[in-house]
Design a protein around this motif. Structure first.
Motif, PDB file in Angstrom:
ATOM      1  N   CYS C 165       0.835  -1.198   0.000  1.00  0.00           N
ATOM      2  CA  CYS C 165       0.000   0.000   0.000  1.00  0.00           C
ATOM      3  C   CYS C 165       0.874   1.254   0.000  1.00  0.00           C
ATOM      4  CB  CYS C 165      -0.936   0.008   1.207  1.00  0.00           C
ATOM      5  SG  CYS C 165      -2.191  -1.270   1.087  1.00  0.00           S
ATOM      6  N   THR C 166       1.995   1.169   0.673  1.00  0.00           N
ATOM      7  CA  THR C 166       2.877   2.339   0.703  1.00  0.00           C
ATOM      8  C   THR C 166       3.998   2.217  -0.326  1.00  0.00           C
ATOM      9  OG1 THR C 166       4.163   1.263   2.448  1.00  0.00           O
ATOM     10  CG2 THR C 166       2.439   2.802   3.139  1.00  0.00           C
ATOM     11  N   ASP C 167       4.480   1.010  -0.559  1.00  0.00           N
ATOM     12  CA  ASP C 167       5.677   0.851  -1.379  1.00  0.00           C
ATOM     13  C   ASP C 167       5.415   0.252  -2.758  1.00  0.00           C
ATOM     14  OD1 ASP C 167       6.780   1.721   0.963  1.00  0.00           O
ATOM     15  OD2 ASP C 167       7.403  -0.278   1.633  1.00  0.00           O
ATOM     16  N   GLY C 168       4.195  -0.125  -3.036  1.00  0.00           N
ATOM     17  CA  GLY C 168       3.870  -0.667  -4.348  1.00  0.00           C
ATOM     18  C   GLY C 168       4.382  -2.085  -4.535  1.00  0.00           C
ATOM     19  N   PHE C 169       4.020  -2.670  -5.662  1.00  0.00           N
ATOM     20  CA  PHE C 169       4.466  -4.035  -5.947  1.00  0.00           C
ATOM     21  C   PHE C 169       5.870  -4.046  -6.547  1.00  0.00           C
ATOM     22  CE2 PHE C 169      -0.200  -4.545  -6.142  1.00  0.00           C
ATOM     23  CZ  PHE C 169      -0.337  -5.564  -5.232  1.00  0.00           C
ATOM     24  N   GLY C 170       6.281  -2.917  -7.132  1.00  0.00           N
ATOM     25  CA  GLY C 170       7.580  -2.897  -7.779  1.00  0.00           C
ATOM     26  C   GLY C 170       7.621  -3.780  -9.014  1.00  0.00           C
ATOM     27  N   LEU C 171       6.454  -3.993  -9.604  1.00  0.00           N
ATOM     28  CA  LEU C 171       6.381  -4.822 -10.805  1.00  0.00           C
ATOM     29  C   LEU C 171       5.708  -3.993 -11.890  1.00  0.00           C
ATOM     30  CD1 LEU C 171       5.034  -8.140  -9.255  1.00  0.00           C
ATOM     31  CD2 LEU C 171       7.359  -7.728 -10.101  1.00  0.00           C
ATOM     32  N   SER C 172       6.067  -4.234 -13.135  1.00  0.00           N
ATOM     33  CA  SER C 172       5.373  -3.506 -14.190  1.00  0.00           C
ATOM     34  C   SER C 172       5.254  -4.368 -15.444  1.00  0.00           C
ATOM     35  CB  SER C 172       6.082  -2.178 -14.439  1.00  0.00           C
ATOM     36  OG  SER C 172       6.656  -2.125 -15.693  1.00  0.00           O
ATOM     37  N   ASP C 173       4.047  -4.378 -15.977  1.00  0.00           N
ATOM     38  CA  ASP C 173       3.766  -5.091 -17.234  1.00  0.00           C
ATOM     39  C   ASP C 173       4.106  -6.578 -17.166  1.00  0.00           C
ATOM     40  OD1 ASP C 173       2.958  -5.465 -19.838  1.00  0.00           O
ATOM     41  OD2 ASP C 173       4.802  -4.691 -20.721  1.00  0.00           O
ATOM     42  N   VAL C 174       3.819  -7.226 -16.047  1.00  0.00           N
ATOM     43  CA  VAL C 174       4.124  -8.659 -15.943  1.00  0.00           C
ATOM     44  C   VAL C 174       2.909  -9.534 -15.674  1.00  0.00           C
ATOM     45  CG1 VAL C 174       6.482  -8.277 -15.115  1.00  0.00           C
ATOM     46  CG2 VAL C 174       4.610  -8.530 -13.460  1.00  0.00           C
ATOM     47  N   ALA C 175       1.851  -8.962 -15.051  1.00  0.00           N
ATOM     48  CA  ALA C 175       0.812  -9.825 -14.486  1.00  0.00           C
ATOM     49  C   ALA C 175      -0.411  -9.948 -15.377  1.00  0.00           C
ATOM     50  CB  ALA C 175       0.389  -9.305 -13.114  1.00  0.00           C
ATOM     51  N   ASP C 176      -0.966 -11.157 -15.411  1.00  0.00           N
ATOM     52  CA  ASP C 176      -2.266 -11.375 -16.037  1.00  0.00           C
ATOM     53  C   ASP C 176      -3.397 -11.074 -15.063  1.00  0.00           C
ATOM     54  OD1 ASP C 176      -1.498 -12.672 -18.661  1.00  0.00           O
ATOM     55  OD2 ASP C 176      -0.425 -13.953 -17.242  1.00  0.00           O
ATOM     56  N   ALA C 177      -3.084 -11.184 -13.771  1.00  0.00           N
ATOM     57  CA  ALA C 177      -4.136 -11.013 -12.770  1.00  0.00           C
ATOM     58  C   ALA C 177      -3.532 -10.554 -11.453  1.00  0.00           C
ATOM     59  CB  ALA C 177      -4.889 -12.325 -12.563  1.00  0.00           C
ATOM     60  N   VAL C 178      -4.321  -9.775 -10.714  1.00  0.00           N
ATOM     61  CA  VAL C 178      -3.917  -9.305  -9.390  1.00  0.00           C
ATOM     62  C   VAL C 178      -5.011  -9.662  -8.405  1.00  0.00           C
ATOM     63  CG1 VAL C 178      -3.428  -7.282  -7.964  1.00  0.00           C
ATOM     64  CG2 VAL C 178      -2.566  -7.373 -10.303  1.00  0.00           C
ATOM     65  N   PHE C 179      -4.603 -10.207  -7.260  1.00  0.00           N
ATOM     66  CA  PHE C 179      -5.582 -10.474  -6.198  1.00  0.00           C
ATOM     67  C   PHE C 179      -5.200  -9.693  -4.948  1.00  0.00           C
ATOM     68  CE2 PHE C 179      -6.769 -13.044  -2.393  1.00  0.00           C
ATOM     69  CZ  PHE C 179      -8.127 -12.788  -2.465  1.00  0.00           C
ATOM     70  N   LEU C 180      -6.144  -8.886  -4.467  1.00  0.00           N
ATOM     71  CA  LEU C 180      -5.909  -8.068  -3.283  1.00  0.00           C
ATOM     72  C   LEU C 180      -6.761  -8.564  -2.123  1.00  0.00           C
ATOM     73  CD1 LEU C 180      -6.048  -4.500  -4.922  1.00  0.00           C
ATOM     74  CD2 LEU C 180      -4.037  -5.945  -4.542  1.00  0.00           C
ATOM     75  N   ASP C 181      -6.104  -8.855  -1.019  1.00  0.00           N
ATOM     76  CA  ASP C 181      -6.818  -9.177   0.222  1.00  0.00           C
ATOM     77  C   ASP C 181      -6.161  -8.332   1.297  1.00  0.00           C
ATOM     78  OD1 ASP C 181      -8.049 -10.188   2.425  1.00  0.00           O
ATOM     79  OD2 ASP C 181      -7.233 -12.215   2.260  1.00  0.00           O
ATOM     80  N   LEU C 182      -6.563  -7.088   1.337  1.00  0.00           N
ATOM     81  CA  LEU C 182      -5.906  -6.074   2.176  1.00  0.00           C
ATOM     82  C   LEU C 182      -6.966  -5.294   2.939  1.00  0.00           C
ATOM     83  CD1 LEU C 182      -3.531  -4.629  -0.570  1.00  0.00           C
ATOM     84  CD2 LEU C 182      -2.801  -5.981   1.413  1.00  0.00           C
ATOM     85  N   PRO C 183      -6.590  -4.727   4.093  1.00  0.00           N
ATOM     86  CA  PRO C 183      -7.567  -3.892   4.809  1.00  0.00           C
ATOM     87  C   PRO C 183      -7.931  -2.637   4.008  1.00  0.00           C
ATOM     88  CG  PRO C 183      -5.646  -4.397   6.198  1.00  0.00           C
ATOM     89  CD  PRO C 183      -5.325  -4.879   4.834  1.00  0.00           C
ATOM     90  N   SER C 184      -6.989  -2.100   3.250  1.00  0.00           N
ATOM     91  CA  SER C 184      -7.258  -0.899   2.457  1.00  0.00           C
ATOM     92  C   SER C 184      -6.871  -1.156   1.008  1.00  0.00           C
ATOM     93  CB  SER C 184      -6.452   0.291   2.989  1.00  0.00           C
ATOM     94  OG  SER C 184      -6.539   0.373   4.391  1.00  0.00           O
ATOM     95  N   PRO C 185      -7.638  -2.002   0.332  1.00  0.00           N
ATOM     96  CA  PRO C 185      -7.226  -2.416  -1.018  1.00  0.00           C
ATOM     97  C   PRO C 185      -7.089  -1.246  -1.986  1.00  0.00           C
ATOM     98  CG  PRO C 185      -9.471  -3.175  -0.502  1.00  0.00           C
ATOM     99  CD  PRO C 185      -8.883  -2.656   0.756  1.00  0.00           C
TER     100      PRO C 185
END
Lengths: 510, 300, 300, 510
Positions: C165-185
């Motif tokens: 949430c603060t630092d990001g995934f640090g990934l770009s243009d790699v994922a077909d799908a993202v799953f978020l299970d976070l208090p502040s998605p």
């Protein structure tokens, strides 16, 4: 107003308990002991603190309990640390017992618990509030005294022993009453093996105006939940009991007398071969048809109609403690259905405060054995049955509600002809299949419209700032309802010849 | 006639519910000599008058027939002229029970809308209770007043044209229960509290959206209401049918030959009577929020 | 062993799921010579090693038995050590399908939590896909890394300890799908968009509360996600039973005599096999919000 | 990438349609006509505007359609005036037609509609947006070209013709795949009369790695939905078809050959007595066991395996237009189930653009009649079946999914022994009762654990500022699922003697 002799509900946190208001009688509930004396004369709905076994009225926002008591389960994903109350709490059970002994108030104990919980300060304010609320439910000695409304009674039975009311959930019951168009000045038939809960609901909606025929199973009408409504005595006059096992004799006055006579003869025989019992004996009142067999000590005779029912309830309570989930004949044990027996209630109702113990005192019933008043009641009862029969015979009843543990098919078939045309009926069953059978029987017989088989789905929603969501637990089913409207049958045979058959077929498929 | 008292024989001026099919019913106020056109042909009012409620009535000169049913609040809900979105019987049942209504109850309602809830409430609180119903729209209020009169309910209900959110109910210490069906129910909470009896009472608010109930619950809490619960109740109506699921042919010697012929359905079936859930069903009507106002404490 | 490849025979070091009853199962990593205490008695690891998965294993010196099952992500979800609230199989099934996952998919997940979703996702994207999973808590991240290794999944997953949430995934243009299970998605939406392939992809966010999905949907809309839908999926498990509902005694001459005796249940019953709904069931786990990121248009 | 020869989904508003990408072929959908040529080479997921029958790529937020297209039903209690679009709209249908003729763009028409709607200005901004969105769906000519994912395919079938996929809802399908632990490198059996949708789903999850035995009904594998996945040809090598009517011969190599021979002999006979048909004739491919009888013109023979299926699909389409809700033998007509046939799709797939008309051109199949390639395919097919039989015989398959319109009981019983121990299976049925029967059969047979009969409940939620609520409509059921895990049976007879019977009974009740 909380009045002596009335039944009231005592609420502690989410637990409800039905008791009769009596002076100088100790009430036990949820580990609390107290006398109701101080509450007499105060409004129903008052909240009290229990101190030294006495009640002291308090405002409704007393304690930390004022936040709505929704399901305590919560995801609480913001709390990073997984709480482990075993280790985080420094106070031991012994510490707490000691504090209670020394007369610490609930608030003080909770304060100490919070201070001695290593995680408390790290919790979010929401979690702190939740923690306090949870502890509050355990340590605060607040109770509320409430009028036993249909709503609260139904929820109480569902929480404590759903099989006693055939798992009839409050929303399903509400549908029955509405779809059945129950109202004052109507003539309603009720078949109810739900402790008389449906009977009470119908009587309340009729307000003591009209006619209520109660088709009862066993030897006399069974009305434990009905009595909780505190109806005025005048209401009883609109009530006519009619025995289920004489439904086939509605139109045969001769047969019905035979039936009653046979009953008289048979009542002398007991199933366990002990001493001969009076015909009004309670042994078979609710024969637990689908439950495990339980040895019940026989009672000899009984005094007042109301007490009859209470005694039966007591026996119910005994059998209930061994009760398995009803109807289960498959190999699988249904241990998931955690039934809590309502023994506690019956204790208080019958006035035996120590009934918890194994040696249960019983009132000396035998002294009433040959009471001439009993003979009088017996005569009155037969008279009422004759009245009921006469009313049913006329075939102009206004409504029919069935909620029982028997297959409702034969009951609907027997009772539907007692309704006038253009009247509604509603049949409840815990299971779907018997109502499918009912549906097909009624379709085959004709004379009904708008047959509907329904199930309602009920879920609570937690509405809290930032925490709005459905409750994490819900009921799996509230049972099923078959309803419909009667219409005239008489013109069927003639009209079918005058009408084009095609058109007719089209219409009759609804 | 009265909606709250059954009678046996249809008279002129009565309202009957004309039943054509399960899905097709119409309310009809009877006037001798008039004719009502149905898809089964003309229905003469005079053919209904004098019959028992629930009778089969020929129409179209005997080409078809309908049934003349006694009106009930539930049939009325299914057939009433919609002036607004209405609350249906599933929710009405629940709110009637949860508001502890019974003969003698005094109820305050806003808005009146198409009168669907009003009719059901009046049925339950009659003959000794009273409904005070408030409607923001003048025409709707007038129409409702007319209907109540036509349905023999005038003495049981008072219809007032008023915006209760701005002007309040103007009632105090009279009601056992309040029912709110308003776009902004929270604006009526303070006034609802006033209207409730000092001895306490129940309140229900019906809203389709989460934001509405959030604001309403906040307001109820801040006004001292207790036991605030919000529920959703959905009705699933089953289709009762006999279903025959064919047994698969796994190559048993005796059934091998037949199965090549599509026409001869001699293959065995697994046949059962079932209550088939509907393909589609109502997924949401509204949230019902209930709350209790307890009697005020006169203690230290 | 590997959780994503079935094998036939249990070997030392394998994880088996020890099945005691329908409600009672435990995961067990096998070491010859060790003993696992069950309520049916001692279970010797050596008695399992060398057997086929699915074998019946005697324990307590023959007093009882258990079954040694091959681990699957679903059995793991039922038996894993909870480090957090977990997502269960009903929701996992739905998100796997709705995220269009298949072998070869590259998936980004946060938080890892107890690894329930991770195991199921890895199963579906193996052997050619990859899961990048992010966990805020260092210990949980380490524990998950260990588990993946023990379960033969290391080459399919990268566990990173990070507050996305603060630092990001640090990934770009790699994922077909993202799953978020976070208090502040909603705080991770911008970064999730970056991580998704420019050719487009799917996103899922799991949250129990309405306010969370409201904020997340707003954010998804403002970041150009399309087809935003929110669903709830509940599982109802039936109890299959034979039920005998007694027929009422209405006074038929032939049944009149018997019915007085409670013990003799000779009265007829309406007997049927039924799937009985549970008394209680999960009423809510969470809302699943799905959205599509479409490929960027390179048009005028 | 949108590529020639691939199948794609065309989305207009909420309507999806499966088509094959071909140059210079006109597509008809939702009153739009266009050619796909301009789309070839662009990414899947691109959005286009249709102008002059050509596609022009546009950004995804084009049109007023960007607000999530949730159910349009809305209580909208804030709009005080009841909208009556008949009177409030000044433009007539003729006006609109004229505008369209003169080449007005969708946006212009909507602008005019809003300006000429008397109520538009009085609406809340929310209602205005809703109005524009609604009109946009009708008048804007935007389409999106999408990859046919399992998710979209399942929803498309559910919307258009749910009975074609046995009413298998997407959440139920998702449970099957997960509970069945379908993944690469596994050996899975699939029984699917859902157009091959489940088959396609399983193949996708296996990624062409492992073994997939398709137990098919009729004369050859039927895979309309399967083909929509555009799997590479290499995936076909992992697929082994096995005929359902030879399941009883898995373990009798002799019998299976008899079976095939018998099939050869019988195939010369047609049910309507016209000319003798080749054994690969499509007549009985999907014999519509529960549907109304439909006369289908016989085809003589067929060329390529893929075309076989397409042709069958075409016939399906024909029969489907007369389809009643399946399985219904009760008197009540199920007109509520509005099935839309997917004829449109098959037209396009078979390359007969005018198939809508009554005179449907048919490809000249007869010329292939004695094609030696046909004999080769026939040989290959028999070989594959033998391979499948060999694989099944080993009894070490890893998974079993059944979703079909037959009673699944016999299928589960026949196929469960083909699974290795500790493997999962999942059986779908639209109805609960057949699965109750399955459950009891499997319990009686033994060798299974964790038998679970489940139903999932699915509801969409509308999340809009100030308007958050569940959708007003939901599906009544998504069907039922029976799942379980296999275990070894071999030690049962011996172990039962060594173990105390009490303990054993306790364990086996789960």
């Amino acid at each position: 107003m909380i009045e002596e002799g009335d039944q009231v509900l005592i609420q502690k946190a989410n637990v409800f308990r039905l008791v009769k208001v009596e002076r100088n009688k100790k009430i036990f509930t949820e580990k609390l002991q107290f006398f109701l004396d101080n509450a007499v004369g105060l409004p129903l709905g008052s909240k009290f603190e229990v101190r030294n076994k006495q009640l002291f009225q308090v405002p409704h926002d007393s304690g930390v309990n004022q936040v709505p008591s929704e399901a305590e389960v919560d995801t609480d994903r913001n709390n990073e640390k997984i709480q482990d109350d075993n280790r985080s709490q420094k106070l031991t059970k012994e510490d707490l017992k000691e504090m209670a002994k020394q007369g610490a108030k609930g608030e003080e104990i909770i304060e100490q618990l919070a201070q001695n919980n290593a995680n408390f300060k790290d919790k979010t304010s929401f979690s702190q509030a939740k923690y306090l609320r949870k502890k509050g439910k355990k340590y605060l000695n607040y109770i509320t005294i409430l009028r036993p409304t249909l709503r609260l009674l139904c929820n109480m039975y569902m929480a404590k022993s759903p099989s006693k009311i055939c798992h009839l959930r409050v929303d399903t019951l509400s549908q029955m009453l509405t779809v059945g168009n129950i109202h004052a000045h109507s003539k309603v038939i009720v078949v109810d093996t739900c402790q008389g809960l449906v009977l009470g609901a119908v009587m309340e909606r009729m307000g003591g105006l009209g006619t209520l025929v109660q088709v009862y199973h066993g030897d006399f009408p069974f009305r434990h939940a009905y009595d909780a409504f505190n109806f005025p005595a005048s209401f009883d006059e609109t009530m006519m009991p009619y025995p289920m096992n004489q439904l086939n004799y509605i139109h045969c006055p001769q047969s019905i007398k035979d039936g009653l006579q046979r009953e008289d003869q048979e009542s002398g025989v007991t199933s366990n071969g002990e001493e001969a019992m009076d015909q009004e004996v309670t042994k078979d009142a609710e024969p637990n048809v689908e439950e495990q067999k339980v040895e019940v000590a026989p009672e000899d005779s009984i005094s007042a109609p109301r007490t009859e029912q209470l005694l039966t309830e007591e026996q119910e309570g005994v059998s209930d403690s061994k009760e398995k989930d009803e109807n289960c004949t498959a190999g699988k044990a249904s241990s998931s259905d955690t039934e809590v027996n309502v023994e506690g209630e019956s204790e208080l109702l019958t006035g035996t405060p120590n009934a918890d113990g194994p040696t249960r005192k019983r009132p000396p019933w035998k002294q009433y054995k040959k009471d001439p008043a009993r003979l009088e009641r017996q005569r009155e009862r037969k008279e009422k049955i004759e009245q009921a029969r006469a009313v049913l015979q006329q075939g102009n009843m206004d409504g029919l509600l069935i909620a029982c543990k028997f297959h409702p098919g034969p009951l609907v078939e027997a009772l539907l002809p007692c309704l006038a045309p253009s009247r509604t009926f509603a049949v409840y069953c815990q299971h779907r299949e018997p109502l499918v059978d009912c549906y097909n029987r009624l379709r085959a017989k004709g004379g009904v419209l708008k047959l509907q088989l329904t199930e309602t789905w009920l879920r609570n929603f937690q509405i809290l700032p930032g925490r709005t969501r459905p409750d994490m637990q819900m009921s799996g089913t509230g049972g099923y309802l078959l309803s419909g409207i009667t219409v005239t049958m008489e013109t069927d045979s003639t009209s079918s010849t005058t009408e084009p058959p095609l058109k007719k077929a089209k219409l009759e498929t609804d | 006639m009265s909606f709250v008292r059954y009678k046996a024989i249809v008279e002129e001026g009565d309202v009957v519910i004309v039943y054509l099919t399960h899905e097709s019913m119409f309310p009809l106020t009877l006037e001798a000599g008039r004719i009502f056109q149905t898809r089964f042909g003309a229905l003469r009012h005079s053919d209904i008058i004098g019959k028992r409620f629930g009778s089969k009535i020929l129409c179209g000169g005997g080409r078809g027939y309908v049934y003349a049913l006694h009106p009930t609040p539930e049939l009325w809900t299914l057939t009433l002229p919609h002036r607004t979105q209405i609350v249906y019987t599933t929710d009405i049942s629940m709110l009637t029970l949860q508001l502890d209504l019974k003969p003698g109850s005094v109820v305050v309602e806003s808005g009146t809308g198409s009168g669907s809830v009003s009719h059901a409430v009046i049925r339950t609180i009659a003959p000794t209770g009273h409904l005070y119903t408030f409607e923001f729209h003048q025409q709707r209020a007038e129409k409702a007043r007319e209907e109540f009169s036509d349905h023999g309910l005038s003495n049981l209900v008072t219809v007032t044209h008023r915006n209760v959110c701005t002007d309040g109910f103007g009632l105090s210490d009279v009601a056992d229960a309040v029912f709110l069906d308003l776009p902004s129910p929270w604006e009526a909470v303070a006034s609802a509290k006033l209207a409730l009896k000092k001895a306490g009472g129940r309140l229900c608010s019906f809203s389709p959206c989460v934001e509405q109930i959030q604001r309403t619950c906040d307001k109820l809490r801040s006004h001292g209401f207790c036991d605030i619960t919000t529920i959703e109740c959905l009705l699933r109506t089953f289709d009762v049918r006999t279903i025959a699921l064919p047994e698969p042919d796994l190559g048993q010697p005796d059934s091998c030959v037949q199965t090549r012929h599509e026409g001869s359905e001699t293959a065995q079936s697994f046949t059962f009577k079932s209550a088939v859930p509907p393909k589609d069903m109502p997924g949401h009507t509204g949230f019902l929020t209930f709350a209790t106002l307890y009697p005020q404490v006169e203690t230290s």
